[in-house]
Design an enzyme around this catalytic site. Structure first.
Site, PDB file in Angstrom:
ATOM      1  N   LYS A  43       0.632  -1.087   0.161  1.00 25.07           N
ATOM      2  CA  LYS A  43      -0.049   0.111   0.215  1.00 25.07           C
ATOM      3  C   LYS A  43       0.843   1.257   0.009  1.00 25.07           C
ATOM      4  O   LYS A  43       2.207   1.271   0.336  1.00 25.07           O
ATOM      5  CB  LYS A  43      -0.818  -0.091   1.169  1.00 25.07           C
ATOM      6  CG  LYS A  43      -0.041   0.234   2.577  1.00 25.07           C
ATOM      7  CD  LYS A  43      -1.135  -0.244   3.738  1.00 25.07           C
ATOM      8  CE  LYS A  43      -0.389  -0.039   5.225  1.00 25.07           C
ATOM      9  NZ  LYS A  43      -1.181  -0.588   6.283  1.00 25.07           N
ATOM     10  N   TYR A 275      14.132  30.773   7.703  1.00 23.64           N
ATOM     11  CA  TYR A 275      12.988  31.211   8.105  1.00 23.64           C
ATOM     12  C   TYR A 275      13.176  31.213   9.715  1.00 23.64           C
ATOM     13  O   TYR A 275      13.145  30.292  10.406  1.00 23.64           O
ATOM     14  CB  TYR A 275      11.744  30.605   7.685  1.00 23.64           C
ATOM     15  CG  TYR A 275      11.614  30.419   6.115  1.00 23.64           C
ATOM     16  CD1 TYR A 275      11.711  31.828   5.464  1.00 23.64           C
ATOM     17  CD2 TYR A 275      11.272  29.388   5.473  1.00 23.64           C
ATOM     18  CE1 TYR A 275      11.510  31.776   4.179  1.00 23.64           C
ATOM     19  CE2 TYR A 275      10.974  29.374   4.152  1.00 23.64           C
ATOM     20  CZ  TYR A 275      10.942  30.815   3.399  1.00 23.64           C
ATOM     21  OH  TYR A 275      11.010  30.788   2.268  1.00 23.64           O
TER      22      TYR A 275
END
Ligand SMILES: *Cc1c(COP(=O)(O)O)cnc(C)c1O
Length: 386
Positions: A43, A275
């Site tokens: 999956k 940042y």
């Protein structure tokens, strides 16, 4: 399936070692007790490693079954030519039930609505639906509650008699198998035995009964039944530190995430980085720019903590992980744009592992590999000509 040229110009890429994946499948098969077969769970794009190459390699190494969450994943396997036993377990109303039945995919059913969908799909496809009934033995997620189970197994048996459905499997899933000794484990095993008993009394005779995810495959041989159902261990990661390290079980991580430095520069002391300036250089130093960010799956939670091998040493992310890039402080060591940085890999060439990133980001190794983004090419090693 290698649709990305391994030639130059690569910014950031994931090497996928299919020989390691095959070896992991063989190792897990050797652990299976009582002749239990193996379902490789593929999956979520093979936990980020690539659905089709991972599935093919798992089959080559003897995975009798494949398992997916969504019908789209299962149908993609069929479209690519996989014809073997295949279970798909996460269904919603409106999903492609008929296509799945036509494609011979085993569909998991946890309640009456889903059984009705499977029977309808069988009638319109003109083909018996292969159905695996899922019991909720305590996980509290998908699966049929014990109080509703007698009704579900009786209805499934009636559908068998009516010729629309064949119940090929009865199965369940653990909540805490990655915490060996957790009291819920024995309770779930007992509840699963009860569910099997009720199914048999209703007249069902499934081909496969299965319960064991990776941690149960590794630590609970009496939960192996007819089929073990590992996911993360196929990709060479351990389900948890409590279970052990990959090496403890002879497993080898399949993915190595690499980048080329986009810039290396000298900066003075006291310089803010990234940042928010959550990092400031403590003296004159060299900063290297790694062109990988949270859009590529590098967790922003690993700001100022994530490890990366650059210029022969473990470095730590300096400042915040941005969308496309992060910085490491080389402490004055030399490096050049284009040099390789290794975020994680098997760990035996001195690089960090996905588990190290998981610890740095407060998550699990599963999430580190599964979230590697779409713009990161997967470069396959050990692929076989088909
Ligand atoms: C994901 C999943 C697995 C595999 O779990 P791992 O811990 O990765 O081995 C098995 N069964 C079900 C139902 C799953 O959703």
């Amino acid at each position: 399936m290698n649709d990305h040229s391994p030639a130059g110009g690569r910014r950031l890429w994931a090497d996928i070692d299919l020989d390691a994946l095959r070896a992991n499948v063989r190792t897990l098969r050797e652990r299976a007790v009582g002749g239990a077969q193996l379902m490789a769970v593929v999956k979520a794009d093979g936990y980020g490693h690539g659905l089709l190459p991972s599935a093919a390699a798992a089959r080559e190494a003897g995975a009798a079954w494949l398992g997916t969450a969504t019908p789209q994943e299962a149908l993609a396997l069929r479209a690519a030519g996989d014809t073997g036993p295949l279970l798909c377990w996460l269904w919603t109303p409106g999903d492609p039930w008929r296509q799945a039945v036509e494609a011979g995919i085993d569909v998991s059913v946890s309640g009456r609505w889903a059984l009705a969908e499977a029977a309808d799909a069988a009638r319109s496809a003109g083909r018996v639906a292969r159905v695996q009934l899922k019991a909720d033995t305590g996980l509290g997620r998908n699966g049929c509650q014990p109080a509703d189970w007698p009704d579900l197994v009786a209805a499934a048996r009636a559908a068998e008699v009516a010729g629309t459905v064949r119940v090929t499997g009865v199965w369940s899933h653990f909540a805490c198998a990655d915490e060996p000794g957790h009291p819920s484990i024995a309770l779930q095993q007992a509840a699963f035995a009860d569910a099997l008993g009720a199914a048999a009394r209703a007249g069902l005779d499934p081909e496969v009964r299965h319960l064991a995810n990776s941690p149960a495959t590794l630590t609970l041989p009496d939960a192996h039944y007819d089929l073990i159902r590992p996911g993360v261990a196929v990709y060479g990661l351990s389900p948890s530190a409590e279970v052990g390290t990959p090496q403890d079980f002879g497993l080898r991580p399949v993915m190595t995430l690499r980048a080329r430095l986009a810039s290396v520069k000298r900066v003075p002391g006291g310089h803010g980085v990234g940042y928010g300036h959550s990092y400031t250089t403590s003296g004159a130093t060299t900063l290297a720019l790694v062109p990988a960010g949270y859009a590529d799956g590098v967790p922003r939670h690993a700001s100022n903590t994530g490890p990366v091998l650059v210029a022969g040493k473990w470095r730590t992310v300096a400042g915040r992980v941005a969308m496309d890039q992060f910085v490491v402080d080389l402490g004055g060591d030399a490096a050049a744009a284009g040099d390789e940085a290794v975020l994680f890999g098997p760990g035996d060439a001195g690089e960090p592992t996905a588990e190290d990133w998981a610890r740095a980001a407060g998550t699990i190794g599963y999430e580190i590999v599964t979230r590697v983004g779409h713009r990161v090419p997967r470069v396959y090693r050990g692929e076989r000509a088909s």
